[in-house]
Motif scaffolding. Structure first.
Motif: not given
Lengths: 313, 433
Positions: B60-72
């Motif tokens: 639900q977090d579409t911020s850059e941080i959220g996307q990086r966490i998902a990518a990690g």
């Protein structure tokens, strides 16, 4: 007289407090067929177990051809063939494999083993079914294969423990033919049974056992002569027999015994020829016989007179 | 071949023919242990490679941080991340098709960054998990923590959001410093962070998974070394233990059948016919034991041959394995003799023996490795022969030990076999008297 092959001396076997065999002694001559008679539980199978060496007597001795039989006595065991009461065969192995095994147990191998297999299968008329499993055999065929397994090592003495239990008359005759052929070859047989007619047909000597003891040990002719009655007369009267009639009947010539049950009379006679005068006396006494029959006394009667009970009790 | 051996060999041959002609016994003794061992082996991890944990991700977090966490998280080889909507994830966890679902709520990245340097309230990451998988929850928590710390700290030390948050925090601290002298120390630290943020970035792509960054990272790595004596590339193989356990269990069942076979022979009169022959009772029993041992040994070898060929089980010491299989074969045969000696009827003996064998294999670690037992049970089960059989087979397979190392296991099995054999002979002879 033939030499003594088997000598059984004062065998005793106890289970707990029960004496299954209590001082049994008898002999078997070479080439002789001995009938071992007795009702269930008389001690026949225990005696056979000790003869075969898989039971150890508490006391007493057994000698075969002068050698003592004991569980470890391998040499003397080679002279005995055993046909157990139950079908002692591996039903999931072919007849050939069964005979190969039982022959090998007696040290047979190679060509000799193959020859013996062929010979005994021929003796019991199963050559054409050699490769079949006993599970596919009839009851009589299984019994014959049971005998064949005991013949593999060509024993001097064959012990048969009730070999015709559950067998149809045709197969029974086939078994008797086999046994009579063995008798003709001079084999000694011990035949246990509670079928009197079988023993009468095969045995030339009879040992009667009951409650673990030997009650009689003699030839069939000698056993018959021990009975006062040589013939039996059974009469069924229209009315019950009264006491004065029975007293009069007991006094008639040739009458050795009398058992009355209402109008049914079982009359023991010294000889079969005494039957006619007895029937004439009954008619003169005003009796109306509905039915009558005469018979020769049998081993069954002998057993009854010795033990007070029938063989099938 | 001497004449004295003829009856012995004939008896052994008869038993082998009987066993091979009984297809049901063959199926039970061969196919079942293989099938069940394969099942248990796969259940407990199969070969050396561990499978990734299935995890649902509700982003639900579409911020850059959220996307990086998902990518990690997606880049972590220990996880298999499947993106889902909230309702779908809840349903999947409830049904058990997903063990854990991570919900990254909207605004999480910013809130986490603010909480890192300020006294802001810490944001929460909802974790939905299957109640039957608490251990998996712990593992996922650990990996998630690592990712979040790495990505959030990297952002705070070098990212655009971090710079904005630092400036905002410095302004607030300047205001606070007027009334609170203690906040000066924190202000000085953030000023240093701001200077660090101004340095040229080395790598800002890919978050924590993309190599060195300005963020925090784990201050250590682990050097994982499997604690077995086996060759390093082989390592633990759950199939090896399963095949040992199931092989032992089903071959002992064969031993029961062997004992029941003797009881049936005694009932049918075949036994008396054998004893009427010029062979001793001891010879008959020895022949039965020999055939039973040969069958048990062969079955174990075939079961393990399948394990090696199909499931990649490695036999580290062939002499050790053969020794173990032979000793276990003798143990199985002696167990059959004891059953035959002490069994009253085939029917009753089968039930009692099945129960006894199941208890033995359970305590022997055939179902679950004995190292999972509590300490007291591990010590107690040393008195169970199957424990030595299973441990010995484990030793010469995945533990990679040699034949010398399993000599105690072989010795104990032979010891039990000797005791069983003597008991059986004593009982049989007692009944013959």
């Amino acid at each position: 007289m033939s030499p003594v092959l088997l000598s059984v001396n004062n065998l005793v076997k106890t289970y707990g407090t029960r004496r299954a065999v209590d001082g049994v002694s008898f002999r078997v001559l070479a080439g002789q067929t001995v009938g071992l008679l007795g009702p269930n539980g008389a001690g026949k199978s225990t005696t056979v177990g000790m003869l075969c060496g898989f039971l150890t007597p508490d006391s007493g001795e057994i000698f075969l051809g002068g050698e003592r039989i004991a569980p470890g006595a391998a040499a003397v065991k080679r002279k005995i063939g055993v046909v157990p009461q139950d079908l002692a065969l591996y039903e999931d192995l072919s007849a050939l494999e069964n005979l190969r095994l039982f022959g090998a147990l007696y040290g047979l191998r190679g060509k000799l083993l193959a020859e013996r297999i062929e010979k005994v299968l021929g003796q019991v008329n199963l050559l054409d079914r050699a490769r079949d499993k006993p599970a596919t055999y009839s009851g009589g065929m299984k019994r014959r294969l049971n005998i064949a397994a005991a013949l593999m090592h060509d024993p001097e003495l064959l012990i048969l423990d009730e070999p015709t239990v559950g067998v149809d008359p045709q197969s029974r005759n086939a078994i008797f033919d086999t046994l009579e052929a063995l008798q003709a070859q001079g084999k000694a047989l011990i035949y246990t049974s509670h079928y009197m007619e079988e023993v009468e047909r095969l045995a030339d000597h009879i040992v009667i056992i009951d409650h673990g003891k030997v009650l009689a040990d003699e030839s069939p002719a000698s056993l018959h002569s021990r009975l006062a009655a040589q013939a039996a007369l059974r009469v069924e009267l229209a009315e019950p027999a009264h006491a004065s009639l029975l007293d009069g009947l007991r006094g008639q010539r040739g009458v050795t015994s009398l058992i009355a049950d209402g109008g049914a009379l079982d009359i023991g006679l010294a000889q079969a020829a005494d039957a006619l005068p007895v029937m004439g006396w009954l008619q003169q006494a005003g009796c109306r016989p509905l039915h009558f029959a005469t018979a020769r006394t049998s081993l069954e009667d002998i057993f009854l007179s010795l033990t007070g009970r029938t063989l099938r009790d | 071949m001497t004449a004295a051996l003829t009856p012995f060999l004939a008896l052994v041959r008869k038993d082998l023919i009987q066993f091979l002609s009984d297809r049901r016994a063959l199926v039970i003794s061969l196919a079942l242990p293989i099938v069940i061992a394969a099942f248990f082996g796969s259940l407990f991890g199969g070969g050396t490679k561990t499978s990734a944990i299935e995890v649902a991700l509700v982003q639900q977090d579409t911020s850059e941080i959220g996307q990086r966490i998902a990518a990690g998280l997606k880049a972590d080889p220990n996880l298999h991340i499947v993106s889902m909507a909230m309702a779908e994830a809840e349903n999947a966890v409830r049904k058990g098709t997903q063990k854990v679902a991570i919900v990254l709520p909207a605004g999480f990245g910013e809130a986490a960054g603010a909480a890192l340097f300020g006294n802001r309230e810490k944001p929460s990451i909802p974790l939905l998990y299957d109640p039957s998988q608490p251990a998996v929850l712990g593992m996922v928590k650990g990996m998630l923590t690592q990712q979040v710390m790495s990505v959030v700290s990297a952002e705070m030390f070098g990212g655009k959001m971090g710079q904005e948050l630092t400036e905002r925090s410095l302004r607030q601290l300047d205001e606070q410093a007027k009334t609170d002298p203690d906040s000066r120390a924190l202000r000085d630290m953030l000023a240093s962070v701001q200077k660090y943020q101004a340095l040229p970035a080395k790598d800002n792509a890919g978050g924590a998974a993309a190599g060195p960054s300005k963020g925090l990272s784990m201050p250590f790595t682990t050097a994982d070394k499997q604690l077995s004596s086996g060759i390093a590339e082989q390592g633990y193989n759950a199939y090896a233990h399963s095949f040992a356990g199931m092989g032992v269990q089903f071959i002992l069942f064969m031993g029961i059948d062997m004992g029941i076979g003797i009881l049936l022979a005694r009932r049918s009169g075949v036994w008396n016919r054998l004893l009427a022959a010029p062979v001793s009772l001891t010879q008959v029993l020895l022949a039965r034991a020999a055939s039973g041992a040969i069958i048990a040994f062969s079955l174990l070898c075939i079961v393990f041959a399948v394990a090696v060929a199909v499931f990649g089980v490695h036999i580290a010491s062939l002499p050790g394995f053969i020794g173990m299989a032979l000793c276990f074969g003798v143990l199985t045969a002696s167990l059959g003799l004891v059953i035959a000696a002490f069994g009253k009827t085939p029917e009753a003996a089968r039930k009692i023996a099945m129960f006894a064998v199941l208890v033995m294999v359970m305590l022997g670690g055939a179902w679950l490795p004995s190292f999972l037992f509590p300490d007291w049970m591990q010590q107690l089960t040393v008195a169970v022969p199957t424990r030595w059989a299973v441990d010995g087979l484990d030793a010469v397979t995945w533990r990679g030990m040699d034949a010398l190392a399993v000599l105690p296991a072989m010795g104990v099995q032979l010891g039990f076999a000797l005791v069983f054999g003597l008991l059986a002979v004593w009982k049989f002879k007692r009944e013959q008297r």
